[in-house]
Write an enzyme that holds these catalytic residues in place. Structure first.
Site, PDB file in Angstrom:
ATOM      1  N   CYS A 138     113.509  -5.761  22.755  1.00 26.93           N
ATOM      2  CA  CYS A 138     114.257  -6.460  21.312  1.00 26.93           C
ATOM      3  C   CYS A 138     114.083  -5.196  20.177  1.00 26.93           C
ATOM      4  O   CYS A 138     115.545  -5.753  19.589  1.00 26.93           O
ATOM      5  CB  CYS A 138     113.585  -7.819  21.340  1.00 26.93           C
ATOM      6  SG  CYS A 138     112.886  -8.680  21.647  1.00 26.93           S
ATOM      7  N   LEU A 139     112.977  -4.968  20.833  1.00 23.07           N
ATOM      8  CA  LEU A 139     113.843  -3.722  19.944  1.00 23.07           C
ATOM      9  C   LEU A 139     114.711  -2.384  19.753  1.00 23.07           C
ATOM     10  O   LEU A 139     115.175  -2.089  18.431  1.00 23.07           O
ATOM     11  CB  LEU A 139     112.191  -2.627  19.569  1.00 23.07           C
ATOM     12  CG  LEU A 139     111.046  -3.555  18.819  1.00 23.07           C
ATOM     13  CD1 LEU A 139     109.636  -1.939  19.261  1.00 23.07           C
ATOM     14  CD2 LEU A 139     110.948  -4.565  17.232  1.00 23.07           C
ATOM     15  N   ASN A 140     115.135  -2.542  20.916  1.00 22.30           N
ATOM     16  CA  ASN A 140     116.083  -1.406  20.963  1.00 22.30           C
ATOM     17  C   ASN A 140     116.989  -1.920  20.040  1.00 22.30           C
ATOM     18  O   ASN A 140     118.394  -1.498  20.424  1.00 22.30           O
ATOM     19  CB  ASN A 140     116.800  -1.685  22.685  1.00 22.30           C
ATOM     20  CG  ASN A 140     116.318   0.263  23.698  1.00 22.30           C
ATOM     21  OD1 ASN A 140     116.211   0.947  22.366  1.00 22.30           O
ATOM     22  ND2 ASN A 140     117.691   0.129  23.942  1.00 22.30           N
TER      23      ASN A 140
ATOM     24  N   ARG B  60     116.976  -1.375  16.973  1.00 14.71           N
ATOM     25  CA  ARG B  60     117.355  -0.602  16.059  1.00 14.71           C
ATOM     26  C   ARG B  60     118.728   0.165  16.411  1.00 14.71           C
ATOM     27  O   ARG B  60     119.710   1.537  15.752  1.00 14.71           O
ATOM     28  CB  ARG B  60     116.530   0.357  16.972  1.00 14.71           C
ATOM     29  CG  ARG B  60     115.317   0.709  17.488  1.00 14.71           C
ATOM     30  CD  ARG B  60     114.333   1.511  18.240  1.00 14.71           C
ATOM     31  NE  ARG B  60     113.574   1.601  17.863  1.00 14.71           N
ATOM     32  CZ  ARG B  60     112.024   1.415  18.950  1.00 14.71           C
ATOM     33  NH1 ARG B  60     112.481   1.526  19.801  1.00 14.71           N
ATOM     34  NH2 ARG B  60     111.240   0.953  18.956  1.00 14.71           N
TER      35      ARG B  60
ATOM     36  N   GLU C 138     110.962   0.569  12.943  1.00 18.72           N
ATOM     37  CA  GLU C 138     111.684   0.817  14.223  1.00 18.72           C
ATOM     38  C   GLU C 138     111.199   1.852  14.914  1.00 18.72           C
ATOM     39  O   GLU C 138     112.386   2.748  16.065  1.00 18.72           O
ATOM     40  CB  GLU C 138     113.211   0.688  14.167  1.00 18.72           C
ATOM     41  CG  GLU C 138     112.863  -1.089  13.527  1.00 18.72           C
ATOM     42  CD  GLU C 138     112.400  -2.502  14.627  1.00 18.72           C
ATOM     43  OE1 GLU C 138     112.948  -1.807  15.688  1.00 18.72           O
ATOM     44  OE2 GLU C 138     112.849  -3.663  13.967  1.00 18.72           O
TER      45      GLU C 138
ATOM     46  N   THR D 132     109.103   5.583  14.793  1.00 18.92           N
ATOM     47  CA  THR D 132     108.897   6.787  13.530  1.00 18.92           C
ATOM     48  C   THR D 132     110.478   8.171  14.097  1.00 18.92           C
ATOM     49  O   THR D 132     110.672   7.814  15.072  1.00 18.92           O
ATOM     50  CB  THR D 132     107.601   7.642  13.148  1.00 18.92           C
ATOM     51  OG1 THR D 132     107.055   8.194  14.331  1.00 18.92           O
ATOM     52  CG2 THR D 132     106.972   6.552  12.362  1.00 18.92           C
TER      53      THR D 132
ATOM     54  N   PHE E   3     104.018  13.481  23.754  1.00 22.92           N
ATOM     55  CA  PHE E   3     103.657  12.912  23.403  1.00 22.92           C
ATOM     56  C   PHE E   3     101.689  12.931  22.909  1.00 22.92           C
ATOM     57  O   PHE E   3     101.771  12.419  21.790  1.00 22.92           O
ATOM     58  CB  PHE E   3     103.488  11.085  23.587  1.00 22.92           C
ATOM     59  CG  PHE E   3     104.555  10.429  23.705  1.00 22.92           C
ATOM     60  CD1 PHE E   3     105.126  10.044  22.320  1.00 22.92           C
ATOM     61  CD2 PHE E   3     105.976  10.844  24.739  1.00 22.92           C
ATOM     62  CE1 PHE E   3     106.551   9.342  22.175  1.00 22.92           C
ATOM     63  CE2 PHE E   3     106.799  10.243  23.918  1.00 22.92           C
ATOM     64  CZ  PHE E   3     107.139   9.611  22.684  1.00 22.92           C
TER      65      PHE E   3
HETATM   66  C1  LIG Z   1     108.101  -1.210   5.746  1.00 25.78           C
HETATM   67  C2  LIG Z   1     108.208  -1.542   6.631  1.00 25.78           C
HETATM   68  C3  LIG Z   1     108.258  -2.659   7.964  1.00 25.78           C
HETATM   69  C4  LIG Z   1     107.322  -2.950   8.498  1.00 25.78           C
HETATM   70  N1  LIG Z   1     107.455  -3.413   9.790  1.00 25.78           N
HETATM   71  C5  LIG Z   1     107.475  -3.513  10.588  1.00 25.78           C
HETATM   72  C6  LIG Z   1     107.325  -5.134  12.000  1.00 25.78           C
HETATM   73  O1  LIG Z   1     108.328  -5.926  11.289  1.00 25.78           O
HETATM   74  N2  LIG Z   1     106.225  -4.379  13.251  1.00 25.78           N
HETATM   75  C7  LIG Z   1     105.545  -3.826  13.242  1.00 25.78           C
HETATM   76  O2  LIG Z   1     105.453  -3.853  14.287  1.00 25.78           O
HETATM   77  N3  LIG Z   1     105.660  -2.643  12.303  1.00 25.78           N
HETATM   78  C8  LIG Z   1     106.219  -2.427  11.353  1.00 25.78           C
HETATM   79  N4  LIG Z   1     106.452  -1.633  11.121  1.00 25.78           N
HETATM   80  C9  LIG Z   1     105.095  -0.106  10.782  1.00 25.78           C
HETATM   81  C10 LIG Z   1     105.286   1.158  11.069  1.00 25.78           C
HETATM   82  O3  LIG Z   1     106.561   0.475  12.718  1.00 25.78           O
HETATM   83  C11 LIG Z   1     104.867   1.984  11.363  1.00 25.78           C
HETATM   84  O4  LIG Z   1     104.945   2.077   9.902  1.00 25.78           O
HETATM   85  C12 LIG Z   1     105.213   3.082  12.696  1.00 25.78           C
HETATM   86  O5  LIG Z   1     105.345   2.428  13.705  1.00 25.78           O
HETATM   87  C13 LIG Z   1     104.073   4.330  11.824  1.00 25.78           C
HETATM   88  O6  LIG Z   1     102.603   3.934  12.287  1.00 25.78           O
HETATM   89  P1  LIG Z   1     102.073   4.337  11.056  1.00 25.78           P
HETATM   90  O7  LIG Z   1     102.099   3.684  10.118  1.00 25.78           O
HETATM   91  O8  LIG Z   1     100.621   4.182  12.458  1.00 25.78           O
HETATM   92  O9  LIG Z   1     101.901   5.631  11.325  1.00 25.78           O
HETATM   93  P2  LIG Z   1     100.915   6.815  12.332  1.00 25.78           P
HETATM   94  O10 LIG Z   1     101.327   6.471  14.180  1.00 25.78           O
HETATM   95  O11 LIG Z   1      99.833   7.184  12.015  1.00 25.78           O
HETATM   96  O12 LIG Z   1     102.228   8.194  11.718  1.00 25.78           O
HETATM   97  C14 LIG Z   1     101.618   9.217  10.921  1.00 25.78           C
HETATM   98  C15 LIG Z   1     102.973  10.142  11.086  1.00 25.78           C
HETATM   99  O13 LIG Z   1     102.282  10.476  12.492  1.00 25.78           O
HETATM  100  C16 LIG Z   1     103.422  11.384  13.155  1.00 25.78           C
HETATM  101  N5  LIG Z   1     102.349  10.674  14.684  1.00 25.78           N
HETATM  102  C17 LIG Z   1     102.189  10.148  14.918  1.00 25.78           C
HETATM  103  N6  LIG Z   1     101.803   9.986  16.649  1.00 25.78           N
HETATM  104  C18 LIG Z   1     102.606  11.190  16.621  1.00 25.78           C
HETATM  105  C19 LIG Z   1     102.627  11.723  17.658  1.00 25.78           C
HETATM  106  N7  LIG Z   1     102.560  11.987  19.573  1.00 25.78           N
HETATM  107  N8  LIG Z   1     103.770  13.441  17.619  1.00 25.78           N
HETATM  108  C20 LIG Z   1     104.136  13.952  16.831  1.00 25.78           C
HETATM  109  N9  LIG Z   1     103.760  12.663  15.455  1.00 25.78           N
HETATM  110  C21 LIG Z   1     102.945  11.870  15.762  1.00 25.78           C
HETATM  111  C22 LIG Z   1     104.338   9.941  12.922  1.00 25.78           C
HETATM  112  O14 LIG Z   1     106.007   9.700  13.622  1.00 25.78           O
HETATM  113  C23 LIG Z   1     104.264  10.009  11.161  1.00 25.78           C
HETATM  114  O15 LIG Z   1     105.111  11.506  10.276  1.00 25.78           O
HETATM  115  C24 LIG Z   1     106.572  -1.773   8.946  1.00 25.78           C
HETATM  116  C25 LIG Z   1     107.066   0.046   8.452  1.00 25.78           C
HETATM  117  C26 LIG Z   1     106.919  -0.351   7.032  1.00 25.78           C
HETATM  118  C27 LIG Z   1     106.781   0.392   6.224  1.00 25.78           C
END
Ligand SMILES: Cc1cc2nc3c(=O)[nH]c(=O)nc-3n(C[C@H](O)[C@H](O)[C@H](O)COP(=O)(O)OP(=O)(O)OC[C@H]3O[C@@H](n4cnc5c(N)ncnc54)[C@H](O)[C@@H]3O)c2cc1C
Length: 194
Positions: free
Chosen positions: A48-50, A53, A173, A175, A193
């Protein structure tokens, strides 16, 4: 269901018009009858996420186009040193680069749309689309804001609002970095990763 709660996240400076909640599942028991039919593991929800996106990539292209159009109009009307600022070479460079990158994004998305219709679009293509278009949207909003000068921070215009909202879209969706890792693995065959 008992154990589920959704406390609202306060203090957002991006996507402020919508409510965002933390989803808490504390010892929640979900009956087997609630399983998604035919879904195995996380592949069901992830597919679904695909779709989402793919839509996000189009949406951010629209946002980039709006920023470009706003900046072009403003630059043609704003006069400094007896000339519209659109006549300055540095302003033209900004507009030309945005116009070119938006065109690139549109051509890519048109082609990916055709591949989607014919069933040949892979999730790596969607990663590329989301990654490229989000970076473009963010850059377009920032460049447009710079062309608007001090007016760019006002709510009368759209680029600042777009810029703030793009900060969320850049992160949710998948990062930007995670889509880079997906493509990096596809290109090199090596998993970056962890
Ligand atoms: C307005 C808003 C709405 C959202 N809605 C939803 C939703 O409906 N459903 C849902 O499931 N989520 C939702 N999210 C959450 C969003 O998917 C997460 O914020 C995102 O996946 C990043 O996770 P985190 O915030 O824990 O950051 P982290 O995982 O802590 O990441 C922080 C930074 O580190 C980087 N990073 C992490 N791991 C790695 C790696 N292995 N290698 C390199 N870099 C890395 C990331 O790219 C990022 O730059 C929402 C977020 C926002 C801001």
């Amino acid at each position: 269901m008992p154990g589920f709660s959704a406390p609202e996240i306060e203090g957002k400076l991006s996507l402020r018009a919508s409510r965002t909640s933390e989803l808490v599942l504390d010892k929640v028991n979900v009956p087997d009858s609630n399983r998604l039919p035919e879904a195995k593991g996380l592949s069901g929800p992830l597919s679904c996420l695909n779709q989402a996106r793919f839509g996000i990539a189009w949406g951010t292209l629209g946002l980039a186009t709006d920023c470009y159009a706003e900046a072009l109009k403003y630059s043609q009307e704003r006069v400094q040193f007896d000339k519209p600022i659109a006549q300055f070479q540095l302003t033209q460079k900004k507009l030309v680069e945005l116009h070119t990158d938006i065109s690139l994004g549109q051509i890519m998305m048109l082609q990916f749309g055709r591949m989607k219709e014919s069933g040949n679009l892979r999730h790596q293509h969607v990663s590329m689309a989301k990654m490229f278009c989000c970076e473009l949207g963010l850059r377009a909003a920032r460049v447009a804001r710079s062309i608007l000068g001090g007016s760019g921070i006002l709510a009368d215009f759209h680029c600042m609002r777009h810029s703030q909202n793009m900060e969320s879209v850049f992160t949710y969706e998948g990062t930007h970095e995670v889509h880079e890792l997906i493509l990096g693995r596809e290109i090199t065959g090596l998993d970056g990763f962890s």
